[in-house]
Design a protein around this motif. Structure first.
Motif, PDB file in Angstrom:
ATOM      1  N   VAL A  82      20.795  -0.773 -19.724  1.00 34.05           N
ATOM      2  CA  VAL A  82      19.679  -0.520 -20.637  1.00 34.05           C
ATOM      3  C   VAL A  82      18.586  -1.538 -20.338  1.00 34.05           C
ATOM      4  CG1 VAL A  82      18.895  -0.539 -23.040  1.00 34.05           C
ATOM      5  CG2 VAL A  82      21.124   0.446 -22.460  1.00 34.05           C
ATOM      6  N   VAL A  83      17.364  -1.058 -20.122  1.00 38.41           N
ATOM      7  CA  VAL A  83      16.210  -1.930 -19.907  1.00 38.41           C
ATOM      8  C   VAL A  83      15.265  -1.744 -21.081  1.00 38.41           C
ATOM      9  CG1 VAL A  83      14.220  -2.455 -18.450  1.00 38.41           C
ATOM     10  CG2 VAL A  83      16.408  -1.792 -17.402  1.00 38.41           C
ATOM     11  N   ALA A  84      14.987  -2.829 -21.811  1.00 35.64           N
ATOM     12  CA  ALA A  84      14.134  -2.717 -22.990  1.00 35.64           C
ATOM     13  C   ALA A  84      13.277  -3.970 -23.155  1.00 35.64           C
ATOM     14  CB  ALA A  84      14.990  -2.502 -24.242  1.00 35.64           C
ATOM     15  N   PRO A  85      11.968  -3.792 -23.256  1.00 33.65           N
ATOM     16  CA  PRO A  85      11.260  -2.549 -22.987  1.00 33.65           C
ATOM     17  C   PRO A  85      11.058  -2.340 -21.490  1.00 33.65           C
ATOM     18  CG  PRO A  85       9.713  -4.238 -23.671  1.00 33.65           C
ATOM     19  CD  PRO A  85      11.073  -4.867 -23.766  1.00 33.65           C
ATOM     20  N   ALA A  86      10.937  -1.076 -21.092  1.00 32.31           N
ATOM     21  CA  ALA A  86      10.793  -0.720 -19.679  1.00 32.31           C
ATOM     22  C   ALA A  86       9.378  -0.282 -19.339  1.00 32.31           C
ATOM     23  CB  ALA A  86      11.776   0.392 -19.325  1.00 32.31           C
ATOM     24  N   VAL A 114      20.424   4.335 -15.741  1.00 30.97           N
ATOM     25  CA  VAL A 114      19.506   3.370 -16.337  1.00 30.97           C
ATOM     26  C   VAL A 114      18.860   4.019 -17.553  1.00 30.97           C
ATOM     27  CG1 VAL A 114      17.440   1.981 -16.051  1.00 30.97           C
ATOM     28  CG2 VAL A 114      19.051   2.203 -14.162  1.00 30.97           C
ATOM     29  N   ILE A 115      18.990   3.370 -18.704  1.00 29.86           N
ATOM     30  CA  ILE A 115      18.360   3.842 -19.935  1.00 29.86           C
ATOM     31  C   ILE A 115      17.105   3.002 -20.150  1.00 29.86           C
ATOM     32  CG2 ILE A 115      18.628   4.178 -22.419  1.00 29.86           C
ATOM     33  CD1 ILE A 115      21.678   4.346 -21.897  1.00 29.86           C
ATOM     34  N   ALA A 116      15.953   3.631 -20.014  1.00 26.57           N
ATOM     35  CA  ALA A 116      14.673   2.942 -20.139  1.00 26.57           C
ATOM     36  C   ALA A 116      14.140   3.140 -21.547  1.00 26.57           C
ATOM     37  CB  ALA A 116      13.677   3.487 -19.116  1.00 26.57           C
ATOM     38  N   MET A 117      13.897   2.028 -22.258  1.00 24.45           N
ATOM     39  CA  MET A 117      13.433   2.095 -23.639  1.00 24.45           C
ATOM     40  C   MET A 117      12.007   1.549 -23.745  1.00 24.45           C
ATOM     41  SD  MET A 117      16.825   0.873 -25.758  1.00 24.45           S
ATOM     42  CE  MET A 117      16.307   1.721 -27.265  1.00 24.45           C
ATOM     43  N   GLY A 118      11.248   2.135 -24.656  1.00 25.55           N
ATOM     44  CA  GLY A 118       9.886   1.674 -24.887  1.00 25.55           C
ATOM     45  C   GLY A 118       9.222   2.482 -25.974  1.00 25.55           C
ATOM     46  N   ARG A 119       8.088   1.997 -26.437  1.00 26.35           N
ATOM     47  CA  ARG A 119       7.359   2.700 -27.505  1.00 26.35           C
ATOM     48  C   ARG A 119       6.476   3.821 -26.975  1.00 26.35           C
ATOM     49  NH1 ARG A 119       7.723  -0.058 -32.345  1.00 26.35           N
ATOM     50  NH2 ARG A 119       8.519  -2.190 -32.227  1.00 26.35           N
ATOM     51  N   MET A 146       6.204   6.867 -24.737  1.00 24.86           N
ATOM     52  CA  MET A 146       7.006   7.833 -23.981  1.00 24.86           C
ATOM     53  C   MET A 146       6.291   8.306 -22.726  1.00 24.86           C
ATOM     54  SD  MET A 146       9.959   8.074 -25.296  1.00 24.86           S
ATOM     55  CE  MET A 146      10.547   9.484 -24.353  1.00 24.86           C
ATOM     56  N   ALA A 147       4.964   8.367 -22.756  1.00 27.74           N
ATOM     57  CA  ALA A 147       4.224   8.786 -21.569  1.00 27.74           C
ATOM     58  C   ALA A 147       4.447   7.800 -20.427  1.00 27.74           C
ATOM     59  CB  ALA A 147       2.734   8.910 -21.891  1.00 27.74           C
ATOM     60  N   THR A 148       4.453   6.510 -20.758  1.00 25.62           N
ATOM     61  CA  THR A 148       4.705   5.498 -19.737  1.00 25.62           C
ATOM     62  C   THR A 148       6.143   5.562 -19.256  1.00 25.62           C
ATOM     63  OG1 THR A 148       3.040   4.041 -20.704  1.00 25.62           O
ATOM     64  CG2 THR A 148       4.620   3.034 -19.215  1.00 25.62           C
ATOM     65  N   LEU A 149       7.082   5.778 -20.170  1.00 25.78           N
ATOM     66  CA  LEU A 149       8.475   5.923 -19.766  1.00 25.78           C
ATOM     67  C   LEU A 149       8.663   7.110 -18.827  1.00 25.78           C
ATOM     68  CD1 LEU A 149      10.440   5.232 -23.085  1.00 25.78           C
ATOM     69  CD2 LEU A 149      10.227   3.724 -21.095  1.00 25.78           C
ATOM     70  N   ASP A 150       7.970   8.197 -19.097  1.00 25.23           N
ATOM     71  CA  ASP A 150       8.054   9.369 -18.221  1.00 25.23           C
ATOM     72  C   ASP A 150       7.548   9.033 -16.826  1.00 25.23           C
ATOM     73  OD1 ASP A 150       9.137  10.936 -20.206  1.00 25.23           O
ATOM     74  OD2 ASP A 150       7.217  11.815 -20.816  1.00 25.23           O
ATOM     75  N   LYS A 151       6.510   8.213 -16.747  1.00 19.05           N
ATOM     76  CA  LYS A 151       5.977   7.796 -15.447  1.00 19.05           C
ATOM     77  C   LYS A 151       6.986   6.928 -14.706  1.00 19.05           C
ATOM     78  CE  LYS A 151       1.669   6.334 -15.475  1.00 19.05           C
ATOM     79  NZ  LYS A 151       0.469   5.617 -15.959  1.00 19.05           N
ATOM     80  N   VAL A 152       7.694   6.075 -15.442  1.00 18.28           N
ATOM     81  CA  VAL A 152       8.734   5.253 -14.831  1.00 18.28           C
ATOM     82  C   VAL A 152       9.821   6.134 -14.236  1.00 18.28           C
ATOM     83  CG1 VAL A 152      10.544   3.538 -15.292  1.00 18.28           C
ATOM     84  CG2 VAL A 152       8.293   3.269 -16.330  1.00 18.28           C
ATOM     85  N   LYS A 153      10.216   7.155 -14.970  1.00 13.48           N
ATOM     86  CA  LYS A 153      11.255   8.084 -14.496  1.00 13.48           C
ATOM     87  C   LYS A 153      10.787   8.858 -13.272  1.00 13.48           C
ATOM     88  CE  LYS A 153      14.024  12.061 -16.070  1.00 13.48           C
ATOM     89  NZ  LYS A 153      15.375  11.508 -15.811  1.00 13.48           N
ATOM     90  N   GLU A 167      17.278   7.778 -18.013  1.00 16.13           N
ATOM     91  CA  GLU A 167      17.090   8.429 -19.306  1.00 16.13           C
ATOM     92  C   GLU A 167      16.115   7.601 -20.130  1.00 16.13           C
ATOM     93  OE1 GLU A 167      20.973  10.014 -21.020  1.00 16.13           O
ATOM     94  OE2 GLU A 167      21.720   8.729 -19.425  1.00 16.13           O
ATOM     95  N   CYS A 168      15.203   8.257 -20.812  1.00 13.30           N
ATOM     96  CA  CYS A 168      14.153   7.572 -21.562  1.00 13.30           C
ATOM     97  C   CYS A 168      14.407   7.668 -23.066  1.00 13.30           C
ATOM     98  CB  CYS A 168      12.783   8.162 -21.228  1.00 13.30           C
ATOM     99  SG  CYS A 168      12.360   8.063 -19.470  1.00 13.30           S
ATOM    100  N   VAL A 169      14.250   6.547 -23.749  1.00 12.83           N
ATOM    101  CA  VAL A 169      14.491   6.488 -25.190  1.00 12.83           C
ATOM    102  C   VAL A 169      13.333   5.754 -25.861  1.00 12.83           C
ATOM    103  CG1 VAL A 169      16.003   5.605 -27.020  1.00 12.83           C
ATOM    104  CG2 VAL A 169      16.995   6.475 -24.883  1.00 12.83           C
ATOM    105  N   ARG A 170      12.781   6.354 -26.897  1.00 14.03           N
ATOM    106  CA  ARG A 170      11.691   5.710 -27.624  1.00 14.03           C
ATOM    107  C   ARG A 170      12.229   4.585 -28.504  1.00 14.03           C
ATOM    108  NH1 ARG A 170       6.672   7.641 -29.047  1.00 14.03           N
ATOM    109  NH2 ARG A 170       7.280   9.805 -28.635  1.00 14.03           N
ATOM    110  N   LEU A 171      11.553   3.446 -28.458  1.00 10.15           N
ATOM    111  CA  LEU A 171      11.899   2.316 -29.309  1.00 10.15           C
ATOM    112  C   LEU A 171      11.226   2.452 -30.666  1.00 10.15           C
ATOM    113  CD1 LEU A 171      11.705  -0.973 -27.165  1.00 10.15           C
ATOM    114  CD2 LEU A 171      13.659  -0.138 -28.465  1.00 10.15           C
TER     115      LEU A 171
END
Length: 387
Positions: A195-199, A219-224, A226-233, A244-248
């Motif tokens: 788990v990476v938080a925040p990612a 890798v579970i990428a967490m952050g507030r 979601m658009a940025t998390l989608d770019k990371v993915k 996998e992306c999870v909103r904080l």
């Protein structure tokens, strides 16, 4: 060993703390025992560089000061005790400097500081920066400790792998998470869930890339955002299927529930929280989500205390490790991983991972524009100075 060095050179200087930096002409440093003098080719600009030098972050450092960060430089002269390096070598310049005779070692952080950025947490580190290694790399020439000059293999990197010099400046972004995730940190194993938080920040997004490169199965990428998390993915390319992306939310109960809803066990929790996240509950959530015997590494910028679930940590045998930056051996390992192709920098003409793209190279006189651009780019890439 000497080559022709000009008597003076240009450097971006700050005369008093938080004052306006000025490009000045100053004497060029000469090599001393234990050092090399290098012509700076490219210097990294952190996304928060402006806030370091305008005093917003309140990082302690002595003045007057030549500003700077990690860099690539070519050796032009060496001290008399240099054995392995030679004039002409291209080196990665690591800003994490420690005393050579610090018998307490890195773990005590008694002498470690970040050149031209932060003078550390002890009288020893403050003395070392102020009196010996004060000036940074936003200059045409710099004198640097031999042990912090890491030669890179230009034949492998440029001729065989096709990278440019700008591509190599993704290494500084990867170095911080590698310090925590690699053998010098909690040493993730192939197939583990991380788990990476925040990612969504500069180092968090790089942590996703590093974890995947080291063999993390998930890798579970967490952050507030979601658009940025989608770019990371998306930036992970073919490896994105393992992200996998999870909103904080910042509330530990809610964040724990979101992690538990994904199913499966979690081996590692990697924290890279900014100072503003001091009141967030995601660290507690990440620790609570770990399996029995799981590991947590704290690398964020939170300066105050955080709540930790004592009973859970004790009964479940959770290991918590703090890691400030990285050690010299980590730098050498990362360079080897890149040179052998195990860790990719992604050429810019291909789909670049988050943080791997150079958005601009600026001269010393353009430093204000460069600092602004670096802040705007954030986690999407990096901006460089070419003195």
């Amino acid at each position: 060993m000497y080559t022709l060095i000009p008597h003076t050179h240009r450097a971006l200087r700050q005369d008093t703390y938080a004052s306006q930096p000025i490009v000045q002409t100053i004497p060029t440093p000469q090599p001393t025992p234990g050092s090399a003098v290098l012509r700076v080719e490219l210097a990294n600009i952190l996304s928060y560089t402006k806030d370091i030098y305008n005093g917003a972050r309140k990082y302690p450092y002595p003045t007057p000061l030549t500003l700077g960060s990690s860099a690539l430089g070519r050796i032009v002269a060496l001290g008399p005790d240099a054995i392995g390096l030679k004039a002409g070598d291209l080196c990665f310049l690591d800003v994490t400097i420690s005393s050579r005779d610090d018998t307490n070692g890195y773990s005590a952080s008694t002498s470690t500081f970040l050149s031209a950025i932060h003078d550390g947490y002890s009288p020893a580190s403050k003395k070392l920066m102020s009196e010996v290694w004060r000036d940074g790399t936003y200059a045409e020439y710099v004198r640097w400790p031999l042990e912090n000059c890491h030669r890179v293999d230009e034949l492998k990197l440029f001729d065989k792998l096709g990278y440019s010099m700008e591509d190599l400046m993704f290494i500084p972004k990867m170095m911080v998470p590698y310090g925590g995730l690699g053998p010098g940190g909690i040493d993730i194993k192939p197939g583990e869930t991380v788990v990476v938080a925040p990612a969504t920040g500069s180092f968090g997004s790089a942590a996703v890339h590093v974890a995947l490169s080291l063999g993390a199965g998930r890798v579970i990428a967490m952050g507030r955002n979601m658009a940025t998390l989608d770019k990371v993915k998306i930036a992970a390319g073919a490896k994105g299927s393992r992200v996998e992306c999870v909103r904080l939310s910042g509330e530990w109960e809610e964040d724990l529930k979101r992690l538990e809803n994904l199913g499966g066990s979690i081996d590692v929790f990697f924290d890279t929280s900014p100072p503003a996240a001091a009141s967030s509950g995601h660290i507690k959530a990440g620790i609570m989500a770990l399996k029995k015997g799981g590991r947590c590494v704290l690398m964020g910028g939170i300066m105050g205390d955080v709540a930790l679930p004592h009973s859970r940590i004790m009964h479940w045998g959770i290991m918590i490790k703090g890691k400030w930056m990285f050690e010299a051996v980590d730098v050498r390992r990362m360079i080897n991983l890149v040179e052998t192709g195990v860790v990719s920098l992604y050429q810019q003409q291909q789909m670049s991972p988050m943080g791997a793209k150079c958005f601009g190279t600026y001269g010393l006189e353009e430093w204000e524009k460069a600092f602004e651009e670096a802040e705007h780019v954030g986690s999407d890439g990096f901006v460089l100075l070419k003195p």
